[in-house]
Scaffold this motif. Structure first.
Motif, PDB file in Angstrom:
ATOM      1  N   GLU A 120       0.232  -1.201   0.390  1.00  0.00           N
ATOM      2  CA  GLU A 120      -0.242  -0.148  -0.153  1.00  0.00           C
ATOM      3  C   GLU A 120       1.398   1.243  -0.156  1.00  0.00           C
ATOM      4  N   LEU A 121       1.938   1.155   1.196  1.00  0.00           N
ATOM      5  CA  LEU A 121       2.728   2.387   0.842  1.00  0.00           C
ATOM      6  C   LEU A 121       3.423   2.892  -0.744  1.00  0.00           C
ATOM      7  N   PHE A 123       2.257   2.126  -3.902  1.00  0.00           N
ATOM      8  CA  PHE A 123       0.920   2.682  -4.370  1.00  0.00           C
ATOM      9  C   PHE A 123       0.999   3.934  -3.716  1.00  0.00           C
ATOM     10  N   LEU A 124       0.569   3.927  -2.706  1.00  0.00           N
ATOM     11  CA  LEU A 124       0.546   5.775  -2.917  1.00  0.00           C
ATOM     12  C   LEU A 124       2.241   6.816  -2.732  1.00  0.00           C
ATOM     13  N   GLU A 125       3.281   5.946  -2.853  1.00  0.00           N
ATOM     14  CA  GLU A 125       5.268   6.286  -2.801  1.00  0.00           C
ATOM     15  C   GLU A 125       4.852   6.906  -4.501  1.00  0.00           C
ATOM     16  N   LYS A 137      -4.541  14.081 -10.383  1.00  0.00           N
ATOM     17  CA  LYS A 137      -4.950  14.107  -9.069  1.00  0.00           C
ATOM     18  C   LYS A 137      -6.380  12.965  -9.551  1.00  0.00           C
ATOM     19  N   TYR A 138      -7.266  13.370 -10.113  1.00  0.00           N
ATOM     20  CA  TYR A 138      -8.374  12.175 -10.280  1.00  0.00           C
ATOM     21  C   TYR A 138      -8.259  11.843 -11.524  1.00  0.00           C
ATOM     22  N   LEU A 143      -7.356   6.275 -10.584  1.00  0.00           N
ATOM     23  CA  LEU A 143      -8.107   5.406 -10.247  1.00  0.00           C
ATOM     24  C   LEU A 143      -7.377   4.041 -10.061  1.00  0.00           C
ATOM     25  N   ASN A 146      -5.251   3.766  -7.360  1.00  0.00           N
ATOM     26  CA  ASN A 146      -5.817   3.264  -5.813  1.00  0.00           C
ATOM     27  C   ASN A 146      -7.353   2.174  -6.030  1.00  0.00           C
ATOM     28  N   PHE A 147      -7.716   1.503  -6.266  1.00  0.00           N
ATOM     29  CA  PHE A 147      -8.864   0.761  -6.963  1.00  0.00           C
ATOM     30  C   PHE A 147      -7.713  -0.786  -6.701  1.00  0.00           C
ATOM     31  N   ALA A 149      -4.652  -0.539  -5.136  1.00  0.00           N
ATOM     32  CA  ALA A 149      -4.523  -0.795  -3.903  1.00  0.00           C
ATOM     33  C   ALA A 149      -6.037  -0.996  -2.695  1.00  0.00           C
ATOM     34  N   LEU A 150      -7.152  -0.583  -3.161  1.00  0.00           N
ATOM     35  CA  LEU A 150      -8.046  -1.398  -2.148  1.00  0.00           C
ATOM     36  C   LEU A 150      -8.087  -2.656  -2.329  1.00  0.00           C
ATOM     37  N   VAL A 153      -6.071  -4.489  -0.357  1.00  0.00           N
ATOM     38  CA  VAL A 153      -6.506  -4.271   0.614  1.00  0.00           C
ATOM     39  C   VAL A 153      -7.613  -5.896   1.448  1.00  0.00           C
TER      40      VAL A 153
END
Lengths: 183, 183
Positions: A120-121, A123-125, A137-138, A143, A146-147, A149-150, A153
């Motif tokens: 997860e870190l 993906f964010l980095e 950003k959007y 997307l 982020n999806f 990464a979800l 999880v």
């Protein structure tokens, strides 16, 4: 590589629960081989990260992603060696095994969750780097990442549930019961 | 605020194990009040994040940190309401409670780990922003933040171990046993 690391590690964790019909020895061998392949894939992935950094002139090992990642792969390796020595070869005494097994499972789940957190870190980095260089950003990429990464999880949560859920009962066919294998 | 959220949530998780001498009702009330305060602190913290973003002209809700954070606080709230209705007031039938309790604990630990993962993402994101504005990658601030993040991981692991460990046996003093409290 690191996707392979997480997927094979997850399969290794679930092998006792997903195939309750496997003999104990087969399940154990599959468990340790899958984890070994996962560690090799993880190590190759980390090698590639260093190679990319060095060839692009990026600093190494400063971010939380790298710290937790090095910690996770190190603990993964220690856990594998500990499990191999205790449960496979040469193998500890039966009461030591019995005492060590719940800790093996608990520490294994801790290391697994640590690898998920590291992913997860990552993906964010990566997204933060791309977005500070001007990526929308959007936008679709943001997307998608982020999806993904979800999904990681939720997949991880499903693996943990499978690991802690009570074992499925195997019905013996035709009243036939195999001789129990010791160990 | 968000540190308070994690610390109070952790205390709430551990209350059954750290004070085995508490009566079941007292422990339960402490558990639900601590979690309620934790949710309020978390909500205030998130309000402050939006306020800071809006006043500084920063976009909202694009990063994985924000996505997992909104998910975590929402699930935290749902879990609290579900627990309140099932175990406190009006309370479900005894066999429903018995069936729901392990899922309450498992889902609670999942949400707890999600808040920890969100905190780690927050540490990484903040440092990445500061470092891309020129903060030293191996400087004192970077080490301080990364070590704080490691402490959060280890603290979280300790809380999970405390939660899943078998309950401590309470010795009855002088052979005196209190009348068991129902519920």
């Amino acid at each position: 590589m690191l996707i392979g690391f997480i997927i094979l590690g997850s399969e290794a964790i679930m092998v006792y629960k997903v195939f309750p019909g496997l003999s104990h020895d087969t399940a154990k061998l599959t468990h340790l081989i899958l984890h070994a392949i996962a560690i090799v894939l993880g190590a190759v992935g980390i090698y590639c990260a260093f190679k990319f950094h060095n060839e692009s002139g990026i600093a190494n090992l400063y971010s939380l992603h790298s710290w937790l990642g090095i910690g996770a792969i190190s603990l993964y390796g220690i856990q594998w060696i500990f499990g191999f020595v205790t449960f496979f070869f040469p193998g500890a005494a039966p009461d030591v095994r019995r005492g060590a097994l719940p800790w093996h499972a608990l520490f294994g789940l801790f290391v697994y969750v640590l690898t998920l957190a590291t992913a997860e870190l990552g993906f964010l980095e990566k997204m933060t780097f791309l977005q500070s260089s001007g990526l929308d950003k959007y936008g679709a990429e943001a997307l998608l990442v982020n999806f993904t990464a979800l999904v990681v999880v939720l997949f991880g949560a499903a693996v943990v549930v499978a690991a802690v859920a009570p074992a499925a009962k195997v019905e013996e066919p035709e009243g036939y019961a195999p001789i129990p294998v010791i160990g």
